[in-house]
Design a protein around this motif. Structure first.
Motif, short mmCIF file in Angstrom:
data_model
loop_
_atom_site.label_atom_id
_atom_site.label_comp_id
_atom_site.label_asym_id
_atom_site.label_seq_id
_atom_site.Cartn_x
_atom_site.Cartn_y
_atom_site.Cartn_z
N ARG A 172 2.39 -14.72 -5.28
CA ARG A 172 1.73 -15.01 -4.03
C ARG A 172 2.39 -14.22 -2.89
O ARG A 172 1.73 -13.64 -2.05
CB ARG A 172 1.79 -16.53 -3.76
N PHE A 173 3.72 -14.22 -2.89
CA PHE A 173 4.44 -13.51 -1.84
C PHE A 173 4.16 -12.02 -1.90
O PHE A 173 3.92 -11.36 -0.88
CB PHE A 173 5.95 -13.79 -1.96
N LEU A 174 4.15 -11.46 -3.10
CA LEU A 174 3.89 -10.02 -3.26
C LEU A 174 2.46 -9.69 -2.88
O LEU A 174 2.21 -8.63 -2.30
CB LEU A 174 4.19 -9.58 -4.70
N ASP A 175 1.50 -10.56 -3.20
CA ASP A 175 0.11 -10.31 -2.82
C ASP A 175 0.00 -10.30 -1.30
O ASP A 175 -0.71 -9.46 -0.73
CB ASP A 175 -0.81 -11.38 -3.41
N LEU A 177 2.40 -9.58 0.72
CA LEU A 177 3.08 -8.36 1.16
C LEU A 177 2.18 -7.14 0.98
O LEU A 177 2.10 -6.29 1.86
CB LEU A 177 4.38 -8.19 0.37
N ASP A 178 1.45 -7.10 -0.14
CA ASP A 178 0.54 -5.97 -0.39
C ASP A 178 -0.61 -5.97 0.61
O ASP A 178 -1.03 -4.90 1.08
CB ASP A 178 -0.03 -6.04 -1.81
N SER A 179 -1.12 -7.12 0.94
CA SER A 179 -2.23 -7.16 1.89
C SER A 179 -1.75 -6.75 3.27
O SER A 179 -2.46 -6.08 4.01
CB SER A 179 -2.88 -8.55 1.92
N THR A 184 -1.56 -2.41 7.40
CA THR A 184 -0.82 -1.48 8.24
C THR A 184 -1.15 -0.04 7.89
O THR A 184 -1.20 0.82 8.75
CB THR A 184 0.70 -1.70 8.13
N SER A 185 -1.43 0.24 6.62
CA SER A 185 -1.81 1.60 6.22
C SER A 185 -3.20 1.93 6.71
O SER A 185 -3.46 3.05 7.14
CB SER A 185 -1.81 1.73 4.68
N ALA A 186 -4.11 0.94 6.73
CA ALA A 186 -5.48 1.17 7.19
C ALA A 186 -5.49 1.31 8.70
O ALA A 186 -6.30 2.07 9.25
CB ALA A 186 -6.39 0.02 6.75
N GLY A 187 -4.57 0.66 9.41
CA GLY A 187 -4.54 0.71 10.85
C GLY A 187 -4.00 2.03 11.37
O GLY A 187 -4.24 2.44 12.48
N LYS A 188 -3.29 2.72 10.57
CA LYS A 188 -2.72 4.01 11.00
C LYS A 188 -3.78 4.98 10.92
O LYS A 188 -4.17 5.87 11.26
CB LYS A 188 -1.57 4.42 10.09
#
Length: 188
Positions: A172-175, A177-179, A184-188
């Protein structure tokens, strides 16, 4: 002395004879001898002399002809030598040109092989980098998950040592983190 000559002339008889003119029999015998010598000369000596002259002329003409033939052969040999020399020069130029072309072809092949090897090394490097990145990401996730569980245990105060709970919490934590990472990658 002049008197002696006059006396002798008077004694001979009164006929005056010219001492410069020979007697008739001397003239006849001289002509006969001259004809015999002339005939022998014409019959034997002259043909032999003409034969010797003809042989010498033939030798001279033959020598000149042989010299001309030798000169013609030498000229032909010189022309043949020049032709062979020109042919050899042409062939040498062709060999040099072929060697240059082969050298250029070898250089091009070596460049192509070097480029292929470089591309292969770069591709292998990228593949290796991707594998290492994946390994590092996996290790980081694992470490991050453990650290998150440890922090969560400290915050909650209860033990999350149950493997099923721990795995679910880590996933759950990693999911999450991935989201967050994808946002943040899409916002750049």
């Amino acid at each position: 002395m002049a008197a002696n000559i006059a006396l002798l002339a008077a004694e001979e008889g009164g006929e005056t004879h010219n001492p410069l003119i020979p007697e008739t029999y001397d003239i006849v015998w001289s002509i006969v001898c001259l004809v015999i010598v002339g005939f022998v000369f014409w019959k034997f000596v002259l043909p032999m002399a003409q034969k010797v002259l003809a042989e010498r002329t033939e030798q001279i003409d033959g020598g000149i002809k042989r010299a001309e033939e030798a000169q013609a052969e030498a000229q032909a040999a010189l022309e043949q030598y020049r032709a062979q020399l020109a042919e050899a020069r042409t062939e040498a130029a062709q060999i040099r040109e072929d060697a240059r072309n082969q050298g250029q072809q070898i250089i091009n092949e070596m460049k192509a092989q070097a480029q292929e090897e470089s591309d292969r090394i770069v591709t292998a490097g990228h593949t290796q980098l991707a594998a290492q990145r994946q390994q590092i990401v996996t290790e980081l996730r694992s470490d991050l998950g453990r650290t998150a569980v440890d922090l969560a245990e400290k915050v909650i105060g209860e033990s999350l040592s149950d493997d099923v709970k721990r795995a679910g919490s880590i996933d759950r934590f990693l999911d999450e983190l991935d989201s967050v990472d994808a946002k943040t990658s899409a916002g750049k």
